[in-house]
Motif scaffolding. Sequence first.
Motif, PDB file in Angstrom:
ATOM      1  N   SER A   1     -24.578 -10.292  70.516  1.00 50.23           N
ATOM      2  CA  SER A   1     -23.866 -11.525  70.641  1.00 50.23           C
ATOM      3  C   SER A   1     -24.721 -12.630  71.036  1.00 50.23           C
ATOM      4  CB  SER A   1     -22.750 -11.291  71.909  1.00 50.23           C
ATOM      5  OG  SER A   1     -22.225 -12.505  72.310  1.00 50.23           O
TER       6      SER A   1
ATOM      7  N   MET B   1     -23.631 -11.759  54.937  1.00 48.30           N
ATOM      8  CA  MET B   1     -23.536 -10.277  54.649  1.00 48.30           C
ATOM      9  C   MET B   1     -24.538  -9.861  53.662  1.00 48.30           C
ATOM     10  SD  MET B   1     -21.714  -8.582  56.512  1.00 48.30           S
ATOM     11  CE  MET B   1     -20.617  -7.187  55.943  1.00 48.30           C
TER      12      MET B   1
ATOM     13  N   TRP C   1     -17.243 -18.424  65.594  1.00 49.40           N
ATOM     14  CA  TRP C   1     -18.183 -17.177  66.210  1.00 49.40           C
ATOM     15  C   TRP C   1     -19.182 -17.868  66.983  1.00 49.40           C
ATOM     16  CZ3 TRP C   1     -15.771 -13.046  67.346  1.00 49.40           C
ATOM     17  CH2 TRP C   1     -14.982 -12.756  66.541  1.00 49.40           C
TER      18      TRP C   1
ATOM     19  N   VAL D   1     -15.432 -11.563  78.248  1.00 50.97           N
ATOM     20  CA  VAL D   1     -16.905 -11.859  77.652  1.00 50.97           C
ATOM     21  C   VAL D   1     -17.281 -10.464  77.023  1.00 50.97           C
ATOM     22  CG1 VAL D   1     -19.259 -12.277  77.770  1.00 50.97           C
ATOM     23  CG2 VAL D   1     -17.767 -13.835  78.953  1.00 50.97           C
TER      24      VAL D   1
ATOM     25  N   ILE E   1     -15.129 -10.320  73.934  1.00 50.57           N
ATOM     26  CA  ILE E   1     -15.457 -11.066  72.879  1.00 50.57           C
ATOM     27  C   ILE E   1     -16.802 -10.699  72.274  1.00 50.57           C
ATOM     28  CG2 ILE E   1     -16.722 -13.238  72.263  1.00 50.57           C
ATOM     29  CD1 ILE E   1     -14.871 -14.498  74.386  1.00 50.57           C
ATOM     30  N   GLN E   2     -17.732  -9.956  72.834  1.00 52.03           N
ATOM     31  CA  GLN E   2     -18.813  -9.272  72.273  1.00 52.03           C
ATOM     32  C   GLN E   2     -18.480  -8.221  71.352  1.00 52.03           C
ATOM     33  OE1 GLN E   2     -21.053  -8.277  75.675  1.00 52.03           O
ATOM     34  NE2 GLN E   2     -22.055 -10.424  75.650  1.00 52.03           N
TER      35      GLN E   2
ATOM     36  N   LEU F   1     -15.344  -7.852  70.092  1.00 53.32           N
ATOM     37  CA  LEU F   1     -14.672  -8.693  68.931  1.00 53.32           C
ATOM     38  C   LEU F   1     -15.426  -8.848  67.751  1.00 53.32           C
ATOM     39  CD1 LEU F   1     -11.517  -9.297  68.585  1.00 53.32           C
ATOM     40  CD2 LEU F   1     -12.281 -11.671  69.658  1.00 53.32           C
ATOM     41  N   TRP F   2     -16.634  -9.582  68.158  1.00 52.84           N
ATOM     42  CA  TRP F   2     -17.708  -9.620  67.233  1.00 52.84           C
ATOM     43  C   TRP F   2     -18.131  -8.674  66.295  1.00 52.84           C
ATOM     44  CZ3 TRP F   2     -19.163 -12.800  63.766  1.00 52.84           C
ATOM     45  CH2 TRP F   2     -20.373 -13.213  63.401  1.00 52.84           C
ATOM     46  N   LEU F   3     -18.353  -7.576  67.128  1.00 53.32           N
ATOM     47  CA  LEU F   3     -18.853  -6.464  66.472  1.00 53.32           C
ATOM     48  C   LEU F   3     -17.783  -5.705  65.340  1.00 53.32           C
ATOM     49  CD1 LEU F   3     -20.702  -4.528  69.358  1.00 53.32           C
ATOM     50  CD2 LEU F   3     -21.629  -5.418  67.279  1.00 53.32           C
TER      51      LEU F   3
ATOM     52  N   ASN G   1     -15.674  -7.502  64.017  1.00 52.82           N
ATOM     53  CA  ASN G   1     -14.858  -8.238  62.872  1.00 52.82           C
ATOM     54  C   ASN G   1     -15.237  -7.612  61.416  1.00 52.82           C
ATOM     55  OD1 ASN G   1     -15.619 -10.475  60.624  1.00 52.82           O
ATOM     56  ND2 ASN G   1     -14.564 -11.525  62.598  1.00 52.82           N
TER      57      ASN G   1
ATOM     58  N   GLN H   1     -15.092  -9.015  58.529  1.00 50.19           N
ATOM     59  CA  GLN H   1     -15.956  -9.253  57.244  1.00 50.19           C
ATOM     60  C   GLN H   1     -17.609  -9.402  57.795  1.00 50.19           C
ATOM     61  OE1 GLN H   1     -13.548 -11.657  58.079  1.00 50.19           O
ATOM     62  NE2 GLN H   1     -12.658 -12.518  56.290  1.00 50.19           N
ATOM     63  N   PHE H   2     -17.690  -9.894  59.080  1.00 48.18           N
ATOM     64  CA  PHE H   2     -18.913 -10.061  59.436  1.00 48.18           C
ATOM     65  C   PHE H   2     -19.472  -9.215  60.647  1.00 48.18           C
ATOM     66  CE2 PHE H   2     -18.678 -13.662  56.648  1.00 48.18           C
ATOM     67  CZ  PHE H   2     -17.616 -14.289  56.841  1.00 48.18           C
ATOM     68  N   GLY H   3     -18.823  -8.325  61.079  1.00 48.26           N
ATOM     69  CA  GLY H   3     -19.177  -7.487  62.264  1.00 48.26           C
ATOM     70  C   GLY H   3     -20.161  -6.396  61.734  1.00 48.26           C
ATOM     71  N   LEU H   4     -20.782  -5.975  62.639  1.00 46.09           N
ATOM     72  CA  LEU H   4     -21.561  -5.088  62.416  1.00 46.09           C
ATOM     73  C   LEU H   4     -21.452  -3.521  62.153  1.00 46.09           C
ATOM     74  CD1 LEU H   4     -25.106  -5.484  64.792  1.00 46.09           C
ATOM     75  CD2 LEU H   4     -24.866  -5.479  62.194  1.00 46.09           C
TER      76      LEU H   4
ATOM     77  N   TYR I   1     -19.851  -3.058  58.700  1.00 44.09           N
ATOM     78  CA  TYR I   1     -20.942  -3.189  57.874  1.00 44.09           C
ATOM     79  C   TYR I   1     -21.475  -1.680  57.846  1.00 44.09           C
ATOM     80  CZ  TYR I   1     -25.619  -4.128  56.129  1.00 44.09           C
ATOM     81  OH  TYR I   1     -26.573  -3.927  55.258  1.00 44.09           O
TER      82      TYR I   1
ATOM     83  N   VAL J   1      -8.119  -9.725  74.837  1.00 38.82           N
ATOM     84  CA  VAL J   1      -9.074 -10.501  73.922  1.00 38.82           C
ATOM     85  C   VAL J   1      -9.308  -9.632  72.577  1.00 38.82           C
ATOM     86  CG1 VAL J   1     -11.616 -10.815  73.522  1.00 38.82           C
ATOM     87  CG2 VAL J   1     -10.461 -11.661  75.613  1.00 38.82           C
TER      88      VAL J   1
END
Lengths: 276, 293
Positions: A31, A45, A240, B124, B127-128, B130-132, B134, B136-139, B142, B240
């Motif tokens: 993050s 990506m 983001w 937080v 959120i971290q 949530l980002w992972l 995601n 389309q763009f989360g690890l 992927y 969140v």
Amino acid sequence: MQSSQKKIKCFLRFSATLILLIFIIFPVIWSVLSSFKSVVDTLSMPPKFVFRPTLSHYTNVVQEANFFHFFLNSAIVGLCSATLSVFVASLSGYSFARMKLAKTGYFAYSLLLTRMFPPALIAIPFFFIMVRLRLLDTHLVLILTHTSLMLPLAVWIMWGFFKNIPVTLEDAAMIDGCGRFGAFFKIVLPAAAPGVTAVYIISFLGSWNNFFYSLILSRSKAATLPIMVTGFIREFGMEWGQMNAAASLVILPAILLVVFFNKWFVKGLTEGAVKG
Amino acid sequence: MAGNPKRKKWEGQAFMLYLFMVPTFAILGFVLIMPGIISTILSFFSYELGKQSVTFVGFKNYLDIVFDPIFWNGLRISLIYMGITIPVQFVLGGSIALLLSYQRKYRNVTRILFLLPYMLTPVVAGIQWLWLYNPQFGLINYFLNLMGIHEYGGLLSNPSTALLAIIIAAVWRSTPVVMLFLVTGLESLPGTLLDAAKIDGASKLQELVFIDLPLLRPIILVLLILRSVDAFKAFDMIYVLTGGGPANATMNLGILTYQQSFVFFKLGYGAGISIIMFLVLAALAAIYMWIIK
């Protein structure tokens, strides 16, 4: 056991620990890393690990998202509720440690019981009353609710600490002429300084990290950092970069406190709470 | 000297001690007991925010709750969440604690890093993750795609995987701190007992089960109760990550209470759910203590 066997075991343990540590801090690092990526790099990506860093999200968060307003609110509420909690908890923690009541066991359980109050149980009446008193969205409301959260734990830990301070210390002071009050402030409290510091930090962090009460009891004037950070979540097209930047800023104090005071943390959480 | 000086001194001291307790009880009374009582009373009323009127409805709120499938869904989810995260935290945490109790080097650094997930602001951490997560763009998506698993909306949008995804994040957050407590507990065990056991020929496993566990019982009990209660009340990260969705798949009692009280403004109803939650938690703690003691 042969020494080579021992060495292999040691190596395995070390690697296992290392892998574990990586898993544990990876979400945080990812993050923070992402907060320095330009929008193009963020949304690319496959995910990029090597990129050119930018501070644009941080500037945006600080300037346009009004970071300092929220920061100030969090700081004020945090410092006030922590100070209140620690001061009050030291007094009563000391009393319980010194009292020869058989009922101290019940006291411990009743502190535990307060942990079982769902936050809504507290928030609903406060909301109800504060709407009428027009005290919603003030620092006072947040300080009170945050204190309700941290005070039982603070008392518990201080109680544990004071139990470990020998009574002989105070007796010696009182023979020398202090009153009970004087003995407390001049001898016992300084002896419990590590405990006091640990409890202060824990209480402050508890308030800094709190989201529920701010969500319900504040609107715009007293809103704290967690509110700002979740404000970046929108239905579509979340920002983001900003969100990661804001998130990283919010956890910075916590990280600094843990890094610098980690010995006292572990001491405070375990010695006071475990032995208490 | 007239009178008994020792007795006077004792009385004065006792008075001081009681005095010291007054601030705490005053504050706790105001911010815990009073709201608790008000909530209980409020749960017997129906509150309409628009009309600002409060009407007595007796047990109607509770009847509505009991007949509301969303409430039972919420209870089920809260229990599943608790039922998975707690054993995992303790088993995993315990195993890692054993692993770490051997560690002598870099102890401070390890401690700091292990404390981190729990000390970060829960939203937080949410959120971290949530980002992972995601789509389309989360690890995470992927890597799932690389392994041939395609979850196009992301794990958090799929009702069958959303709760699991949240549980993983929750376990990430809480296991390290449980582990830290257990490690500290293990280290505080008297070495003499363990040495005696070794001399008597006890295996590591026997040592663990018959010496370590019983000695650690009080710590484990307190930790279990605290963590279970926190798991049952979970709110921040779920809010969140999914906000209770998709399709109420992650709507635990915490989120439900929030929704009923502060989105639909059915304050009496929400107070009722809170009271029920409290009773469940009190019963839970009693059960724990009965089993472990």
